[in-house]
Design a protein around this motif. Structure first.
Motif, PDB file in Angstrom:
ATOM      1  N   ASN A  89     -39.931  76.937  67.252  1.00  0.00           N
ATOM      2  CA  ASN A  89     -39.028  76.403  68.274  1.00  0.00           C
ATOM      3  C   ASN A  89     -37.557  76.593  67.922  1.00  0.00           C
ATOM      4  O   ASN A  89     -36.707  76.744  68.805  1.00  0.00           O
ATOM      5  CB  ASN A  89     -39.317  74.915  68.519  1.00  0.00           C
ATOM      6  CG  ASN A  89     -39.055  74.052  67.298  1.00  0.00           C
ATOM      7  OD1 ASN A  89     -39.539  74.334  66.201  1.00  0.00           O
ATOM      8  ND2 ASN A  89     -38.305  72.980  67.473  1.00  0.00           N
ATOM      9  N   GLY A 137     -35.905  78.365  71.002  1.00  0.00           N
ATOM     10  CA  GLY A 137     -35.187  77.463  71.892  1.00  0.00           C
ATOM     11  C   GLY A 137     -35.997  77.236  73.154  1.00  0.00           C
ATOM     12  O   GLY A 137     -37.232  77.169  73.125  1.00  0.00           O
ATOM     13  N   ASP A 138     -35.330  77.160  74.263  1.00  0.00           N
ATOM     14  CA  ASP A 138     -36.006  76.951  75.541  1.00  0.00           C
ATOM     15  C   ASP A 138     -36.828  78.187  75.894  1.00  0.00           C
ATOM     16  O   ASP A 138     -36.296  79.296  75.994  1.00  0.00           O
ATOM     17  CB  ASP A 138     -34.975  76.676  76.636  1.00  0.00           C
ATOM     18  CG  ASP A 138     -35.619  76.560  78.002  1.00  0.00           C
ATOM     19  OD1 ASP A 138     -36.423  75.635  78.190  1.00  0.00           O
ATOM     20  OD2 ASP A 138     -35.329  77.410  78.868  1.00  0.00           O
ATOM     21  N   ASN A 148     -38.295  79.124  78.621  1.00  0.00           N
ATOM     22  CA  ASN A 148     -37.989  79.781  79.893  1.00  0.00           C
ATOM     23  C   ASN A 148     -36.868  80.796  79.725  1.00  0.00           C
ATOM     24  O   ASN A 148     -36.926  81.911  80.264  1.00  0.00           O
ATOM     25  CB  ASN A 148     -37.610  78.735  80.944  1.00  0.00           C
ATOM     26  CG  ASN A 148     -38.794  77.891  81.361  1.00  0.00           C
ATOM     27  OD1 ASN A 148     -39.934  78.365  81.371  1.00  0.00           O
ATOM     28  ND2 ASN A 148     -38.544  76.637  81.692  1.00  0.00           N
ATOM     29  N   THR A 149     -35.832  80.413  78.976  1.00  0.00           N
ATOM     30  CA  THR A 149     -34.738  81.342  78.709  1.00  0.00           C
ATOM     31  C   THR A 149     -35.190  82.462  77.796  1.00  0.00           C
ATOM     32  O   THR A 149     -34.888  83.639  78.022  1.00  0.00           O
ATOM     33  CB  THR A 149     -33.545  80.598  78.073  1.00  0.00           C
ATOM     34  OG1 THR A 149     -33.123  79.562  78.946  1.00  0.00           O
ATOM     35  CG2 THR A 149     -32.392  81.545  77.783  1.00  0.00           C
ATOM     36  N   THR A 196     -27.148  71.227  70.813  1.00  0.00           N
ATOM     37  CA  THR A 196     -26.890  71.617  72.193  1.00  0.00           C
ATOM     38  C   THR A 196     -25.912  72.776  72.220  1.00  0.00           C
ATOM     39  O   THR A 196     -25.230  73.074  71.240  1.00  0.00           O
ATOM     40  CB  THR A 196     -26.284  70.446  72.993  1.00  0.00           C
ATOM     41  OG1 THR A 196     -24.992  70.168  72.433  1.00  0.00           O
ATOM     42  CG2 THR A 196     -27.148  69.205  72.887  1.00  0.00           C
TER      43      THR A 196
END
Length: 597
Positions: free
Chosen positions: A283, A287-288, A290-291, A571
């Motif tokens: 992870n 990261g995300d 979807n991106t 973030t």
């Protein structure tokens, strides 16, 4: 056949299996094994100060010594529970590690005897095998199976628990006819290799993500050869860093939300198909999702079948040892090269290389207290291509992975998934044992350094020189950053500001946690230096190397940092804030830091 104690058979097996580097602490329930190791003389032992430290030493040794397995030894009860964190760190990163514990006699198991605990049951979730041997005749076979399991498929730790009476029982054993069991590893087929090449060649911007499985399989040379043959850029993961040299034209930079390069993220976002070899899609890398996945296809090659599709379903998956897969791909690619059917990716590769020049971070800061970026700039200049770095977790690890350089396999030794604080120092001792001729440089924040600081005495006692850089912001930086979401920062800062305010603390060099790292290191038999001026970093590192060469002990260099808390964590805003003085603006974020969205 020769009649001998079971522990004498164990010592002979360790020698024949090549596991001759042990780390641990003796105790009543394991002393028979120690007596056997001393009698046979072929096994080296490093006396730790804490059994958890011994487990990290053995782990570090396994990571650094290609093909060899570190052994951690302890007595019954708490020695086994102390090893659990070490087993977790090894299991999480697919590292072979043999843990051996003593145990109460068989007759008193499950009777709450002194220091008797079912350590096999406790360790099972973290091990490929965890077994309490109840019959002395099963000792040779248990160790034989343990070595096969550690080396086969996805590597990992094994625990063997030995009751005191089992150790002492005599058995018939012939070491001359003992043979290690065959190592079992799946291998990609020619058809699978051609399928992968078909998918890559159907796209314009292919990229290879090189994971730690390539390091474990000693497949770095094949990786570089394949990248050169196909002209395809390579993005190593944190655990695969060093599989391709940082200065290789096709090294496109690490990708991720923490340990990444700006140019690595930018190039990855331009890729349209990704071949992952020996990686987990962790992870902190993805990261995300979807991106990460948007607009590109994925091929996943891994030695462990259950890893395929665990994080997300790839467009094509192959179960294979990383080196075997790379060899199959090379064979298939050479045939296509001879037939002239490999497309040219030169323009794509050149564009990835060009990003390295345009998306670098500023590091030359002259401020006092010292900015962390300047520390890593000076480390790059002070330590050469043969340096082996050792680290675990925290702002120091994140920034180090963004700004340092790795040029060889097993030159970046990092507890990646588990990230236990305190791992760095003892692991560095294991690395120093595995690489006696290398320059070993450990990197810690002050908290990681303090967790198992007593193990410095091991380096002094056994003459295991390494350089330990402690970047000290006295601020619990990464922890504070996480606590912001819970409005806890005030309570933490209040507790530590009271210590910082003490004139006595400032005078003695203990401002922050009330600990004078220099005096502690020197009290444990090591040498130590403190630097507060960035202009003195280079000369201090040179002095530290001189002290290592002269005294053959660990040398600590404490660097007093500014109190930063927002370096590349959490973030997109944190990352942009951290680099705002590097002219990274919101306009840059979609390209350089999109994986944080």
């Amino acid at each position: 056949m020769t009649l001998m104690r079971a522990v004498d058979a164990i010592a002979l097996i360790l020698e024949k299996e090549g596991a001759t580097e042990t780390f641990g602490l003796p105790g009543a329930a394991i002393n028979p094994l120690y007596s056997a190791m001393k009698a046979h003389g072929g096994i080296k032992h490093t006396l730790a100060r804490h059994v958890e430290g011994a487990s990290h030493m053995a782990d570090g040794y396994s990571r650094a010594a290609a093909g060899n397995i570190g052994v951690c030894i302890g007595t019954s009860g708490p020695a086994g529970t102390d090893m659990i964190t070490g087993m977790y760190a090894a299991a999480a990163d697919s590292i072979p590690l043999l843990c051996i514990t003593g145990q109460a006699p068989v007759a008193v198991l499950h009777k709450e005897d002194f220091q008797a605990i079912n350590i096999d049951e406790i360790a099972k979730p973290l091990c490929k095998m965890a077994s309490t041997v109840l019959e002395a005749g099963q000792v040779p076979g248990t160790f034989q199976k343990a070595f096969q399991l550690m080396r086969s498929a996805r590597p990992g730790p094994v625990l063997i628990d030995l009751p005191l009476d089992v150790q002492m029982t005599e058995i018939d054993f012939d070491i001359d006819t003992y043979e290690p069991l065959p190592v079992l590893k799946p291998e990609a087929t020619e058809a699978q290799a051609n399928k992968i090449l078909d998918m890559l060649f159907a796209h314009e911007h292919p990229m290879i993500v090189a994971g730690g499985g390539i390091i474990n399989a000693d497949g770095a040379a094949e990786l570089v050869e394949l990248a050169d043959l196909l002209d395809i850029p390579v993005a190593p993961t944190l655990m695969g860093w060093g599989a391709i040299p940082d200065d290789h034209p096709l090294m496109s930079g690490m990708v991720g939300i923490q340990t990444h390069t700006r140019y690595g993220n930018a190039s990855f976002l331009e890729a349209d198909i990704v071949l992952g070899i020996g990686n987990r899609w962790a992870n902190r890398h993805t990261g995300d999702l979807n991106t990460y996945r948007k607009g590109r296809k994925f091929i996943h090659v891994d030695i462990e079948p259950t890893q395929i599709g665990r994080v997300f379903a790839p467009d094509y998956g192959v179960v294979s040892d990383a080196k075997a897969a790379l060899q199959a791909l090379l064979a298939a690619a050479r045939k296509r090269q001879a037939a002239g059917t490999i497309p040219s990716y030169r323009d794509w590769a050149n564009s990835c290389t060009a990003r390295k020049a345009g998306l670098q971070r500023k590091t030359h800061f002259d401020q006092m207290p010292i900015k962390p970026q300047r520390v890593y700039q000076e480390m790059n200049q002070a330590f050469g291509r043969d340096t082996t770095y050792v680290t675990t977790i925290g702002l120091s690890q994140i920034a180090g992975a963004q700004m340092l350089h790795a040029y060889n396999p097993r030159s970046w030794i990092n507890a990646g998934q588990a990230g236990p604080l305190g791992w760095t120092g003892p692991a560095a001792l294991g690395v120093a044992r595995a690489k006696p001729d290398a320059t070993v440089v450990a990197l810690s924040g002050d908290y990681d350094f303090q967790f198992m600081v007593e193990e410095l005495a091991v380096g002094a006692q056994h003459n295991l020189p390494y350089l330990h850089v402690v970047v000290n912001n006295s601020y619990l930086g990464l922890i504070r950053q996480s606590q912001r979401a819970f409005d806890m920062d005030y309570e933490v800062s209040l507790a530590f500001e009271n210590i910082n305010a003490s004139p006595e603390a400032k005078e003695s060099g203990t401002a922050g946690y009330g600990v004078d790292h220099i005096k502690v290191a020197e009290g444990l038999g090591c040498k130590a230096l403190r630097v507060e001026d960035p202009a003195q970093l280079g000369t201090t590192f040179a002095q530290a190397r001189s002290l290592m060469d002269q005294y053959k002990v660990p040398v600590v260099v404490e660097v007093i940092l500014e109190r930063v808390t927002n370096i590349a964590m959490g973030t997109a805003l944190d990352s942009i804030n951290e680099f705002e003085d590097l002219a990274v603006t919101a306009a840059d974020a979609p390209t350089a830091l999109m994986l944080l969205d």
